[in-house]
Write a protein that holds these residues in place. Structure first.
Motif, short mmCIF file in Angstrom:
data_model
loop_
_atom_site.label_atom_id
_atom_site.label_comp_id
_atom_site.label_asym_id
_atom_site.label_seq_id
_atom_site.Cartn_x
_atom_site.Cartn_y
_atom_site.Cartn_z
N TYR A 275 21.56 77.42 110.06
CA TYR A 275 22.85 76.72 110.30
C TYR A 275 24.08 77.49 110.51
O TYR A 275 24.32 78.65 109.86
CB TYR A 275 23.14 75.84 108.94
CG TYR A 275 22.23 74.75 108.73
CD1 TYR A 275 21.71 73.56 109.33
CD2 TYR A 275 21.21 75.36 107.54
CE1 TYR A 275 20.83 72.76 109.35
CE2 TYR A 275 20.05 74.28 107.46
CZ TYR A 275 19.93 73.07 108.19
OH TYR A 275 18.72 72.20 107.92
N THR B 170 27.18 76.18 111.46
CA THR B 170 28.51 75.04 111.13
C THR B 170 28.17 74.39 109.95
O THR B 170 26.99 74.10 109.48
CB THR B 170 28.59 74.23 112.36
OG1 THR B 170 27.63 73.43 112.63
CG2 THR B 170 28.94 74.99 113.67
N LEU B 171 29.00 73.67 109.48
CA LEU B 171 29.12 72.88 108.33
C LEU B 171 29.64 71.26 108.77
O LEU B 171 30.57 71.12 109.58
CB LEU B 171 29.78 73.21 107.02
CG LEU B 171 29.38 74.69 106.55
CD1 LEU B 171 30.34 74.91 105.29
CD2 LEU B 171 28.04 74.18 105.67
N PRO B 172 29.13 70.20 108.02
CA PRO B 172 29.39 69.01 108.26
C PRO B 172 30.77 68.68 107.69
O PRO B 172 31.25 69.38 106.82
CB PRO B 172 28.50 67.84 107.64
CG PRO B 172 27.94 68.77 106.73
CD PRO B 172 28.00 70.00 107.10
N ALA B 173 31.70 67.72 108.42
CA ALA B 173 32.81 67.41 107.45
C ALA B 173 32.71 66.72 106.41
O ALA B 173 32.27 65.69 106.34
CB ALA B 173 33.85 66.56 108.56
N ARG C 171 33.74 62.73 105.60
CA ARG C 171 33.24 62.02 106.52
C ARG C 171 31.84 61.88 106.50
O ARG C 171 30.92 61.25 106.85
CB ARG C 171 33.64 62.33 107.91
CG ARG C 171 34.80 62.17 108.21
CD ARG C 171 35.22 61.99 109.68
NE ARG C 171 34.82 63.12 110.53
CZ ARG C 171 35.65 63.99 110.89
NH1 ARG C 171 36.76 63.96 110.24
NH2 ARG C 171 35.38 64.93 111.57
N ALA C 172 31.08 62.71 105.17
CA ALA C 172 29.71 62.83 105.20
C ALA C 172 29.05 61.83 104.45
O ALA C 172 27.80 61.47 104.60
CB ALA C 172 29.30 64.30 104.62
N ARG D 73 28.03 77.64 103.39
CA ARG D 73 27.20 78.28 104.39
C ARG D 73 27.20 80.00 104.14
O ARG D 73 28.30 80.42 104.06
CB ARG D 73 27.57 77.92 105.85
CG ARG D 73 26.70 78.68 106.89
CD ARG D 73 27.12 78.14 108.32
NE ARG D 73 28.41 78.73 108.54
CZ ARG D 73 28.50 79.91 109.11
NH1 ARG D 73 27.32 80.51 109.58
NH2 ARG D 73 29.73 80.50 109.58
N LEU E 251 22.76 63.72 102.11
CA LEU E 251 23.42 64.69 102.59
C LEU E 251 22.62 65.85 103.11
O LEU E 251 22.95 66.55 104.06
CB LEU E 251 24.34 65.70 101.29
CG LEU E 251 25.41 64.81 100.90
CD1 LEU E 251 25.94 65.66 99.61
CD2 LEU E 251 26.47 64.16 101.90
N VAL F 86 22.11 64.71 106.44
CA VAL F 86 23.30 64.93 107.36
C VAL F 86 23.42 66.47 107.91
O VAL F 86 23.68 66.74 108.98
CB VAL F 86 24.69 64.64 106.53
CG1 VAL F 86 25.79 65.08 107.38
CG2 VAL F 86 24.61 63.29 106.11
N ILE F 87 22.91 67.37 106.96
CA ILE F 87 23.09 68.72 107.51
C ILE F 87 21.98 68.97 108.41
O ILE F 87 22.07 69.73 109.27
CB ILE F 87 22.86 69.58 106.13
CG1 ILE F 87 23.88 69.53 105.10
CG2 ILE F 87 22.42 71.07 106.59
CD1 ILE F 87 23.64 70.19 103.88
N GLU G 108 21.04 67.18 110.85
CA GLU G 108 21.25 66.08 112.11
C GLU G 108 21.72 67.28 113.28
O GLU G 108 22.50 68.28 112.89
CB GLU G 108 22.31 65.29 111.87
CG GLU G 108 21.68 63.95 110.99
CD GLU G 108 22.75 62.87 110.66
OE1 GLU G 108 23.90 63.21 110.92
OE2 GLU G 108 22.25 61.82 110.34
#
Length: 289
Positions: free
Chosen positions: A45, A47-50, A53-54, A114, A283, A286-287, A289
């Motif tokens: 990975y 990047t990280l999700p917001a 909004r997760a 991360r 979650l 979500v990661i 995706e």
């Protein structure tokens, strides 16, 4: 002087020219004494999700029942969450929510980290694995067999022993003294289950589900759950369930807590654990995706 036939001399010269024209023969790595350095692969990975909004609004409303008591405008604000202040959003982000209901207050926090290894010989995954193991060791899970785990100090049991200065659970709802009843029947020993009405995590051997802090299977590459019941002075008891998991080079923490309005009420361990685990699994999706 040794005699070399003309044909043999030409053949030797041809071989020498061929070796000199080969790029591999002049490569710096092929020089005598040269070493080849293999750089560890980067993490999966980048990047990280917001974080704010997760979590879907429907899930937040279930986790924070007090939101339903608010006006529409207040609901929108409550569901928006408060971003965690960090200095490097590429490496660490988080978000928290809180809602008050007539019978209790609930709070939720999620955190994404991360992990990046700056050592070319250590991969991001290996570095993340090392940090995760430290977190699990710090939780002092009872009976954990994590490789490289430090010896347990006062590992917590179903009675809440070893909670580092926090209140010990006695298995009795509304008993905030933190002292153990000397009678054998008042304490939960190994092989028995806790009183489900007390909210105290159960132990193996009984008919109840084991709700003690433990390692969780089927969530990321590694995961564990912690469950703490605390009391500050004369206030109501506060239970916090934490689920921490690692997937490749990302470590995720879900912290879900409840504090009842009544001093005599103990937050239900199973409900909080089930909801915290369900959110952690969302979650993890979500990661990916």
């Amino acid at each position: 002087m040794a005699y070399v036939p003309g044909v043999a001399l030409l053949a030797a010269l041809a071989v020498g020219c061929s070796a000199g024209s080969d790029g591999s023969a002049t490569d710096a790595d092929s020089k005598p004494g040269g070493t080849t350095v293999t750089t560890a692969p980067p993490g999966k990975y980048r990047t990280l999700p917001a974080p704010c909004r997760a979590v879907p609004s429907s899930t937040l409303k279930d986790l924070l029942p007090g939101v339903a008591e608010l006006s529409r405008q207040q609901q929108e604000k409550a569901l928006r969450g408060a971003p965690t202040i960090t200095y490097d959003t590429d490496r660490k982000v988080g978000c928290s929510w809180k809602a008050d209901a007539p019978d209790s207050t609930r709070n939720l926090l999620i955190d994404f980290e991360r992990v990046v290894s700056y050592d070319p010989l250590v991969s991001d995954d290996d570095r993340a694995r090392s940090l995760y193991v430290k977190k699990e060791n710090a939780a002092e899970l009872p009976g954990s067999s994590t490789p490289g785990r430090a010896p347990e100090k006062g590992a917590r049991t179903g009675t809440g022993e070893g909670e580092k200065g926090q209140e010990k659970e006695t298995g009795k709802a509304g008993d905030g003294t933190g002292s153990a009843d000397p009678s054998p029947s008042a304490s939960d020993s190994a092989g028995t289950s806790a009183d489900p009405s007390s909210g105290t995590p159960g132990t193996p051997g009984g008919g109840d589900e084991d709700l003690r802090p433990r390692v969780i299977s089927g969530l990321g590459d590694a995961a564990f759950l912690d469950d703490l019941l605390t009391r500050a002075g004369s206030t109501a008891q506060h239970r916090t369930v934490s689920v921490v998991f690692r997937t490749s080079n990302v470590i995720v923490t879900v912290r879900y807590g409840e504090q009842p309005a009544l001093v005599t009420k103990v937050p239900d361990s199973k409900e909080l654990q089930d909801k915290a685990q369900a959110l952690a699994r969302k979650l993890a999706e979500v990661i990916s995706e």
